[in-house]
Write an enzyme that holds these catalytic residues in place. Structure first.
Site, PDB file in Angstrom:
ATOM      1  N   VAL A  14     -31.065   5.577  53.500  1.00  0.00           N
ATOM      2  CA  VAL A  14     -32.398   5.763  52.932  1.00  0.00           C
ATOM      3  C   VAL A  14     -33.498   5.178  53.815  1.00  0.00           C
ATOM      4  O   VAL A  14     -33.242   4.347  54.688  1.00  0.00           O
ATOM      5  CB  VAL A  14     -32.492   5.159  51.507  1.00  0.00           C
ATOM      6  N   ASP A  15     -34.729   5.617  53.521  1.00  0.00           N
ATOM      7  CA  ASP A  15     -35.896   5.103  54.224  1.00  0.00           C
ATOM      8  C   ASP A  15     -36.506   3.948  53.428  1.00  0.00           C
ATOM      9  O   ASP A  15     -35.903   3.461  52.460  1.00  0.00           O
ATOM     10  CB  ASP A  15     -36.910   6.222  54.472  1.00  0.00           C
ATOM     11  N   LEU A  16     -37.700   3.525  53.798  1.00  0.00           N
ATOM     12  CA  LEU A  16     -38.332   2.389  53.117  1.00  0.00           C
ATOM     13  C   LEU A  16     -38.618   2.650  51.648  1.00  0.00           C
ATOM     14  O   LEU A  16     -38.736   1.716  50.856  1.00  0.00           O
ATOM     15  CB  LEU A  16     -39.634   2.010  53.833  1.00  0.00           C
TER      16      LEU A  16
END
Length: 136
Positions: A14-16
């Site tokens: 996942v990203d931020l």
């Protein structure tokens, strides 16, 4: 046949915003295709030893809804449009009944020189069986 392969979204995916980074969906699709081929009794290591490999030629992808950290997903893979040296694999990634992503992947078979090669009869038979058998 629709082949179903389960997976869980990990923190590394996942990203931020805790949403799956778009390129990781392609990894999920690759894993689904690999598991389908393995379940069909096709050894990609044996193919490689014989000078043949599967390669992705084209991907058409539609991202419909985001997957998030810790989601349990299913990668659905089918097979159609079998030709002399290629076939298409429609795929979907689902969370429950929700379709998050769908794609159509064109796979070609290449020889040791990187040129398209006809599917050997034994591999063609195993792949063709995937279009008829709906037990997985």
């Amino acid at each position: 046949m629709i082949h179903r392969w389960p997976l869980r979204v990990y923190y590394e995916d996942v990203d931020l915003a805790a949403i799956v980074y778009y390129a990781n969906y392609l990894k999920y699709l690759e894993r689904g295709r690999s598991e389908m081929v393995r379940d069909a009794g096709i050894s990609q290591l044996d193919m490689k030893a014989a000078g043949l490999v599967f390669a992705v030629r084209r991907v058409e992808a539609d991202y419909l809804k985001p997957a998030c950290y810790d989601d349990e997903l299913i990668v659905e893979t089918q097979l159609d449009r079998i030709k002399g040296a290629s076939f298409d694999m429609p795929q979907r990634i689902l969370r429950g009944a929700d379709v998050l992503m769908q794609a159509r992947v064109k796979v070609v078979i290449l020889n040791a020189q990187g040129r398209a090669a006809r599917l050997p009869a034994d591999i063609r038979a195993k792949i063709t069986a995937l279009t008829a058998d709906d037990t997985k």
